[in-house]
Design a protein around this motif. Structure first.
Motif, short mmCIF file in Angstrom:
data_model
loop_
_atom_site.label_atom_id
_atom_site.label_comp_id
_atom_site.label_asym_id
_atom_site.label_seq_id
_atom_site.Cartn_x
_atom_site.Cartn_y
_atom_site.Cartn_z
N ILE A 106 0.87 -1.18 0.00
CA ILE A 106 0.00 0.00 0.00
C ILE A 106 0.90 1.23 0.00
CG2 ILE A 106 -1.88 1.19 1.17
CD1 ILE A 106 -2.56 -1.42 2.56
N ILE A 107 0.87 1.99 -1.07
CA ILE A 107 1.72 3.19 -1.18
C ILE A 107 0.88 4.39 -0.77
CG2 ILE A 107 3.00 4.68 -2.74
CD1 ILE A 107 2.59 1.06 -3.68
N VAL A 108 1.31 5.07 0.27
CA VAL A 108 0.59 6.23 0.79
C VAL A 108 1.50 7.45 0.73
CG1 VAL A 108 -0.93 4.89 2.28
CG2 VAL A 108 1.27 5.65 3.16
N GLU A 109 0.89 8.60 0.46
CA GLU A 109 1.60 9.88 0.42
C GLU A 109 1.10 10.77 1.56
OE1 GLU A 109 2.48 10.41 -4.38
OE2 GLU A 109 0.92 11.59 -3.39
N ARG A 110 2.04 11.41 2.22
CA ARG A 110 1.66 12.31 3.30
C ARG A 110 1.19 13.65 2.71
NH1 ARG A 110 3.34 12.17 8.63
NH2 ARG A 110 5.05 10.78 8.06
N SER A 111 0.13 14.18 3.28
CA SER A 111 -0.32 15.52 2.91
C SER A 111 0.47 16.53 3.74
CB SER A 111 -1.82 15.67 3.17
OG SER A 111 -2.55 14.73 2.42
N PRO A 112 1.31 17.37 3.11
CA PRO A 112 2.22 18.23 3.88
C PRO A 112 1.58 19.49 4.44
CG PRO A 112 2.57 18.57 1.54
CD PRO A 112 1.52 17.50 1.65
N GLY A 113 0.29 19.73 4.17
CA GLY A 113 -0.31 20.99 4.55
C GLY A 113 -0.25 21.27 6.04
N HIS A 114 -0.51 20.28 6.88
CA HIS A 114 -0.54 20.50 8.33
C HIS A 114 0.83 20.91 8.85
CE1 HIS A 114 -1.81 20.06 12.48
NE2 HIS A 114 -0.82 19.22 12.71
N ALA A 115 1.87 20.21 8.43
CA ALA A 115 3.23 20.54 8.89
C ALA A 115 3.69 21.89 8.34
CB ALA A 115 4.20 19.44 8.48
N ILE A 116 3.31 22.21 7.12
CA ILE A 116 3.73 23.49 6.54
C ILE A 116 3.06 24.66 7.26
CG2 ILE A 116 3.57 24.91 4.46
CD1 ILE A 116 4.04 22.42 2.82
N ARG A 117 1.75 24.52 7.54
CA ARG A 117 1.04 25.61 8.22
C ARG A 117 1.52 25.82 9.65
NH1 ARG A 117 -3.32 23.01 5.74
NH2 ARG A 117 -3.79 21.99 7.71
N ASN A 118 1.84 24.75 10.35
CA ASN A 118 2.14 24.87 11.78
C ASN A 118 3.62 24.94 12.10
OD1 ASN A 118 -0.62 24.36 13.32
ND2 ASN A 118 -0.57 22.96 11.58
N VAL A 119 4.50 24.63 11.15
CA VAL A 119 5.95 24.68 11.42
C VAL A 119 6.66 25.56 10.40
CG1 VAL A 119 8.06 23.33 11.65
CG2 VAL A 119 5.91 22.39 12.48
N ALA A 120 6.53 25.25 9.12
CA ALA A 120 7.30 25.96 8.10
C ALA A 120 6.89 27.43 8.00
CB ALA A 120 7.16 25.26 6.75
#
Length: 321
Positions: A106-120
């Motif tokens: 099962i190949i899954v991709e992480r959605s980066p929006g949460h980390a970008i909004r709260n850290v980056a």
């Protein structure tokens, strides 16, 4: 039971699986592969001989003798219940000669929006604000260092949130490298302020003890504080630093997306091998379309009503798709 003597039995399982081999170097743009490996019992444990696990229809195989079924894997959209991930594709693997094992990835991709909004984004705001310090005159070293120290303290106070967001791994992730780069740039700003203030400290009207220490031991001739040359040099350095930071941000994001595309291309090449199937979760790539009429004819040959109802339900799902 079908007229040809074949019996199809379908079971539904709900499993809780763990995977320890995650690679988080590209976090939060990482792609993870969650393997499920099935193994049949050998001859000594069965009465009718070895059980061979057949895979779905690959791109280069079409016959059951090759260990292939008529239809490939499918992905139900309502089956995706992952918080930070989305299912990108499924991959089925077997040996070129059908064997007792079969693996589903099962190949899954992480959605980066949460980390970008709260850290980056908060880190980017602090980094951008640090450039406003250059509006303070070069002679006011204390004000410049005070504002730079404020930015550093804001990053240190924010470090607790960053640590909660970053995965606890021994190596550095992509987001961790970005946070470290922000710290280095802020430190460079503080050193730059002190250095330029020292280089412009030459004045005959100031007592030696009121001047900063001679860190170059008279090897470098200092500029007069009234000279306009060093102010222009600092302006060129600030503009060059801004352009470089923007370029690095854009190049870094493109590089992380390139890693994802490279992984997809690698899986597509692997799907060309016999016994390997690749199903795209969004478009159903890798599955053979089956007409409703052929499935209904198979239902008419079934003798068990429960099995017929199950096949009809799967027919309606595939027809809607």
């Amino acid at each position: 039971m079908g007229p040809d003597g074949h019996l199809k039995k379908t079971n539904r399982y709900r499993l809780s699986l763990t995977c320890n081999g995650l690679d988080l170097r590209a976090f939060p743009f990482d792609t993870q592969i969650l393997p499920i490996r099935l193994k049949a019992r050998n001859r000594s444990q069965t009465e009718d001989g070895d059980v061979i696990l057949v895979g779905p229809e690959g791109l280069n195989g079409e016959h059951k003798k090759q260990g292939l079924r008529r239809m490939g894997h499918t992905v139900k959209m309502q089956a995706d219940r992952l918080a930070d991930f989305k299912i990108q594709s499924l991959m089925g693997l077997r040996t070129e000669t059908p064997d007792r094992w079969y693996e589903v990835r099962i190949i899954v991709e992480r959605s980066p929006g949460h980390a970008i909004r709260n850290v980056a984004m908060p880190c980017l705001v602090i980094l951008t604000f640090s450039f406003t310090i250059y509006a303070i005159p070069m002679s006011e070293l204390g004000s410049r260092l005070e504002n730079t120290a404020t930015c550093l303290l804001a990053m240190m106070a924010f470090q607790g949130v960053v640590n909660d967001m970053l995965p606890p791994v021994s190596y550095e992730t992509a987001l961790g490298r970005y946070v470290t780069a922000v710290y280095i740039i802020l430190m460079f700003h503080g050193v730059e302020h002190a250095l330029f203030s020292t280089l412009t400290s030459k004045s005959d009207s100031v007592a030696p003890r009121d001047r900063p220490i001679d860190i170059f031991f008279s090897a470098v001739e200092y500029w007069d504080g009234n000279s306009d040359y060093l102010r222009q040099v600092e302006a060129v350095l600030v503009v060059a630093e801004l352009v470089l930071i923007v370029f690095i941000h854009v190049a870094y994001v493109f590089y992380l997306f390139w890693l994802r595309r490279h992984g997809k291309a690698k899986r597509l090449r692997e799907a060309q091998r016999p016994g390997v199937s690749l199903v795209d979760a969004r478009s159903g790539f890798g599955t053979r379309p089956v007409s409703t009429r052929s499935l209904e004819s198979e239902v008419g040959q079934m003798t068990r009503p429960s099995t017929a109802r199950t096949l009809l339900q799967s027919t309606r799902l595939r027809t809607k798709r």
